[in-house]
Write a protein that holds these residues in place. Structure first.
Motif, PDB file in Angstrom:
ATOM      1  N   GLY A 116       0.805  -1.217   0.000  1.00 45.70           N
ATOM      2  CA  GLY A 116       0.000   0.000   0.000  1.00 45.70           C
ATOM      3  C   GLY A 116       0.834   1.260   0.000  1.00 45.70           C
ATOM      4  O   GLY A 116       2.013   1.264  -0.324  1.00 45.70           O
ATOM      5  N   GLU A 117       0.195   2.316   0.357  1.00 46.02           N
ATOM      6  CA  GLU A 117       0.865   3.614   0.450  1.00 46.02           C
ATOM      7  C   GLU A 117       1.216   3.887   1.904  1.00 46.02           C
ATOM      8  O   GLU A 117       0.717   3.260   2.806  1.00 46.02           O
ATOM      9  N   GLY A 118       2.044   4.852   2.109  1.00 47.00           N
ATOM     10  CA  GLY A 118       2.402   5.229   3.466  1.00 47.00           C
ATOM     11  C   GLY A 118       3.829   4.851   3.795  1.00 47.00           C
ATOM     12  O   GLY A 118       4.521   4.190   3.026  1.00 47.00           O
ATOM     13  N   ALA A 119       4.244   5.293   4.949  1.00 50.12           N
ATOM     14  CA  ALA A 119       5.630   5.144   5.378  1.00 50.12           C
ATOM     15  C   ALA A 119       5.966   3.692   5.720  1.00 50.12           C
ATOM     16  O   ALA A 119       5.256   3.046   6.479  1.00 50.12           O
ATOM     17  N   LEU A 120       7.031   3.213   5.135  1.00 49.37           N
ATOM     18  CA  LEU A 120       7.579   1.894   5.447  1.00 49.37           C
ATOM     19  C   LEU A 120       9.029   2.072   5.855  1.00 49.37           C
ATOM     20  O   LEU A 120       9.747   2.879   5.269  1.00 49.37           O
ATOM     21  N   GLN A 121       9.439   1.320   6.856  1.00 45.95           N
ATOM     22  CA  GLN A 121      10.817   1.382   7.334  1.00 45.95           C
ATOM     23  C   GLN A 121      11.530   0.081   7.008  1.00 45.95           C
ATOM     24  O   GLN A 121      11.028  -0.994   7.347  1.00 45.95           O
ATOM     25  N   PRO A 122      12.709   0.138   6.357  1.00 49.38           N
ATOM     26  CA  PRO A 122      13.493  -1.094   6.178  1.00 49.38           C
ATOM     27  C   PRO A 122      14.127  -1.495   7.512  1.00 49.38           C
ATOM     28  O   PRO A 122      14.783  -0.681   8.158  1.00 49.38           O
ATOM     29  N   VAL A 123      13.862  -2.723   7.928  1.00 54.27           N
ATOM     30  CA  VAL A 123      14.389  -3.243   9.194  1.00 54.27           C
ATOM     31  C   VAL A 123      14.948  -4.649   8.960  1.00 54.27           C
ATOM     32  O   VAL A 123      14.681  -5.275   7.947  1.00 54.27           O
ATOM     33  N   LEU A 124      15.685  -5.130   9.922  1.00 54.27           N
ATOM     34  CA  LEU A 124      16.233  -6.488   9.938  1.00 54.27           C
ATOM     35  C   LEU A 124      16.903  -6.866   8.606  1.00 54.27           C
ATOM     36  O   LEU A 124      16.450  -7.755   7.886  1.00 54.27           O
ATOM     37  N   PRO A 125      18.001  -6.184   8.267  1.00 55.32           N
ATOM     38  CA  PRO A 125      18.710  -6.543   7.036  1.00 55.32           C
ATOM     39  C   PRO A 125      19.409  -7.896   7.191  1.00 55.32           C
ATOM     40  O   PRO A 125      20.091  -8.134   8.183  1.00 55.32           O
ATOM     41  N   LEU A 126      19.182  -8.779   6.228  1.00 60.09           N
ATOM     42  CA  LEU A 126      19.836 -10.090   6.256  1.00 60.09           C
ATOM     43  C   LEU A 126      20.445 -10.376   4.895  1.00 60.09           C
ATOM     44  O   LEU A 126      19.791 -10.184   3.864  1.00 60.09           O
ATOM     45  N   PRO A 127      21.700 -10.847   4.883  1.00 57.70           N
ATOM     46  CA  PRO A 127      22.291 -11.241   3.609  1.00 57.70           C
ATOM     47  C   PRO A 127      21.595 -12.494   3.088  1.00 57.70           C
ATOM     48  O   PRO A 127      21.258 -13.392   3.861  1.00 57.70           O
TER      49      PRO A 127
END
Length: 189
Positions: free
Chosen positions: A34-45
């Motif tokens: 959808g629309e709206g603010a999304l935060q990238p979290v938990l980066p995994l290779p």
């Protein structure tokens, strides 16, 4: 906290943030995001398991990208993947589906395990399988290395039939099962 979440390359995270704010059709968001603010979290290779050639052959994996869960109001609603190109890290695609919730659940389960681990994702595309790979050397370079016999693999749901999801097993225990599954495909000997 036994999990040592690796730092993603700054360029990989930047490419995801740029894609999240893009209005071009090159990076359309899946409907669920959808629309709206999304935060990238938990980066995994994300590593891809090389074709398994036999039960005695050590498993090989290569880095294919970084996956970031995308959170809205603290809840993961999707993911974004990056890939390594000749020019560096670039946004690849958005993801949605059952592996999002399963990834979150697997990380919570892994965080309760004794001992320190570096979480990674290990993809077995021939089986449409994704596992949380708990590398036993938390200080290792997250872009390098192969699954060690003592590393833990936790298949994400949905796992292939006969493989338990959300259960951590050693690479040494899971590899023979994968080898037998891949043998009919002509990918193992």
């Amino acid at each position: 906290m036994p999990l040592h979440i690796p730092l993603a390359p700054a360029a990989a995270e930047r490419s995801v943030r740029t894609a999240l704010h893009s209005t071009t059709p090159v990076t359309p968001r899946p409907p669920r995001l959808g629309e709206g603010a999304l935060q990238p979290v938990l980066p995994l290779p994300v590593h891809r398991l090389a074709p398994v050639t036999g039960p005695t052959e050590p498993p090989r994996a290569r880095l294919t990208g970084w996956r970031f869960l995308l959170a809205r109001d603290g809840l993961a609603v999707g993911a974004a993947e990056t890939m390594l190109t000749a020019d560096g890290w670039a946004f690849s695609h958005f993801c949605e589906g059952p592996f999002i919730a399963s990834s979150e659940r697997a990380v919570r389960l892994a965080d309760a395990l004794p001992g320190p681990y570096q979480p990674r994702l290990l993809s077995v595309p021939e089986l449409y399988m994704l596992t949380l790979w708990l590398h036993s050397d938390p200080g290792a370079d997250p872009a390098a290395g192969d699954p060690l016999p003592e590393d833990l693999l936790m298949p994400l749901a949905p796992a292939p039939p006969g493989i338990a999801a959300d259960r951590a097993v050693t690479t040494a225990a899971l590899l023979p099962l994968l080898t037998s599954r891949l043998a009919p495909l002509g990918l193992a000997s």
